[in-house]
Design a protein around this motif. Structure first.
Motif, short mmCIF file in Angstrom:
data_model
loop_
_atom_site.label_atom_id
_atom_site.label_comp_id
_atom_site.label_asym_id
_atom_site.label_seq_id
_atom_site.Cartn_x
_atom_site.Cartn_y
_atom_site.Cartn_z
N ASP A 1 0.82 -1.20 0.00
CA ASP A 1 0.00 0.00 0.00
C ASP A 1 0.86 1.26 0.00
O ASP A 1 1.98 1.26 0.54
CB ASP A 1 -0.93 0.03 1.22
N GLU B 1 0.54 5.64 0.69
CA GLU B 1 -0.30 6.72 1.22
C GLU B 1 -0.80 7.59 0.05
O GLU B 1 -0.16 7.67 -1.01
CB GLU B 1 0.51 7.58 2.19
N LEU B 2 -1.94 8.26 0.28
CA LEU B 2 -2.54 9.07 -0.78
C LEU B 2 -1.58 10.13 -1.33
O LEU B 2 -1.49 10.29 -2.55
CB LEU B 2 -3.83 9.71 -0.29
N THR C 1 1.63 10.06 -1.70
CA THR C 1 2.57 9.37 -2.58
C THR C 1 1.89 8.98 -3.88
O THR C 1 2.47 9.11 -4.97
CB THR C 1 3.14 8.11 -1.89
N ARG C 2 0.67 8.52 -3.79
CA ARG C 2 -0.08 8.14 -4.99
C ARG C 2 -0.31 9.35 -5.89
O ARG C 2 -0.17 9.27 -7.11
CB ARG C 2 -1.41 7.50 -4.59
#
Length: 434
Positions: free
Chosen positions: A111, A113-114, A116-117
């Protein structure tokens, strides 16, 4: 690419050229597999090391994940393969190698984190779940466009650089326009009203809006996509009918055409389109129902806006989409028409999801003198909007409409936790790149 075959279309016995990204590599000793991914899915490429040229095996097994490759080979049936078939390669070309160290894992096994995305959105959208959100977004916009066409509306495109703000105030992004001050438009509101006074009469637009809001919450953006509708010769009630129809069209299209995407997001079993007419609560009724929940620290009084806490309390009480109508005139914009029999009440309405507001709309003031008076009452200079007001002197019909937030609609349709998940490249107080 000439003669390219998408992975989903590869059939046993065919000689194919498949192209895409290296999703995964599996080396089992005497045999290795390259999983190739394209927009339609994934396919297994098999390397039997003892039976193949060493250079071919090396090309297919030494490449880094997420590199772009082209594989030419024969498709064979293989029940143990993820899709029931595999490619036995004749050649492997590394078109664009990827750095071995990736900022996030497109396979989704690790996964991210947002932030990073969002910093690596191109990689992020190689994940099936992220891609599914934007495939659903595209389907929602397609369905809404089709619905507006069915009700006789013409699609328009209005300016995003303007001399004055739609609603004035501090939520304006100023820019320099050939040495003069201009602004990014907050809404197509004034322009779509001008169009209902033209020969088009009924119009819609799906486009960007800009608001310099100080909010930095999971449901606010500084650049958003607004779904706007406006029509001559209808009132606020008929505008609510169209609004409800547009939202239903979005849900029904997702339900019918996006089952695969819903499955990827874990929503296939629970997703359903709204049933029954959306309740229409007057502002007074809404205040009473919020207060009756006992969930607020302080009781609401007439003239209060609905806070986030109040919206959530009322949403839990209603349990589905609902309209709030007949707002006090003093808290609605100057262009919203008052009721003829009670000037203290406006024809403004909001469409609410249990989680948040989705729509603001109403019947517009089409009478020139009353419109100018509305400007003055809200402390705005009518002369600054002369391009708009003068057209009301040349025969402006009664009209009504609404603006629907595309990202908020998608957010509530899919139950997303943060509105930034519904935007390719969000713009907020902290994010101007990418």
């Amino acid at each position: 690419m000439e003669n390219r075959t998408y992975t989903a279309d590869a059939e046993p016995g065919e000689r194919v050229t498949v192209a895409g990204w290296v999703h995964e590599l599996r080396d089992l000793g005497g045999i290795a597999f390259l999983i190739l991914r394209d927009k339609t899915g994934k396919i297994q490429v098999k390397f039997a090391k003892d039976e193949m040229d060493d250079d071919l095996v090396e090309a297919g097994t030494s490449v880094s994940r997420e590199s772009v490759v082209t594989v030419v080979g024969t498709v064979e049936e293989e029940p143990r393969a993820p899709t029931g078939v595999e490619v036995v390669p004749e050649s492997v070309e590394v078109v664009a190698p990827a750095d071995p160290e990736l900022p996030l894992d497109p396979s989704g096994k690790v996964d991210a984190e947002l932030p990073t995305r969002l910093d690596n959105r191109t990689l992020d959208l190689r994940r099936d779940e992220a891609k599914a959100i934007f495939e659903i977004r595209a389907e929602i916009l397609r369905a809404v466009r089709e619905y507006f066409r069915e009700v006789g509306a013409t699609e328009i495109n209005t300016p995003k650089i303007v001399a004055t703000g739609t609603e004035g105030g501090t939520e304006l992004f100023p820019i320099t326009y050939f040495g003069e001050e201009a602004f990014m438009n907050q809404s197509p509101q004034l322009f779509k009203q001008l169009m209902v006074g033209s020969g088009l009469e009924r119009v819609f637009e799906i486009g960007p809006i800009f608001r310099a809001e100080e909010h930095n919450t999971p449901r606010h953006l500084n650049e958003a996509t607004s779904i706007d509708f406006e029509s001559a010769f209808i009132d606020h009630r008929e505008a609510m009918d169209v609004c409800e129809g547009a939202v239903r069209a979005a849900y029904e299209a997702v339900d019918e055409n996006c089952r695969e995407q819903l499955e990827l997001l874990g929503l296939a079993d629970e997703f359903e389109a709204p049933e029954g007419a959306f309740p229409r609560l007057s502002y007074g009724e809404a205040i009473e129902r919020v207060n009756a929940t006992g969930e607020l620290d302080e009781q609401l009084v007439w003239g209060d806006d609905l806070s986030t806490e109040a919206e959530k309390a009322l949403g839990r009480d209603v349990g589905g989409h609902y309209f709030v109508t007949d707002w006090p005139s003093e808290i609605k914009p100057f262009y919203i028409k008052d009721h003829d029999d009670d000037e203290a009440l406006s024809t403004g309405f909001d469409l609410m999801h249990p989680r948040m507001e989705l729509v603001s709309g109403g019947q517009r003031e089409h009478r020139y003198d009353e419109l100018v008076a509305g400007f003055e009452q809200q402390g705005l200079d009518p002369d600054a909007f002369e391009y708009y007001t003068k057209m009301f002197r040349y025969g402006m019909p009664p009209h009504a409409g609404f603006g629907l937030g595309a990202e908020r609609l998608l957010m509530t349709v899919l139950g997303l936790e943060n509105i930034r998940e519904a935007v390719l490249f969000p713009r907020d107080r902290q994010r101007l790149s990418p």
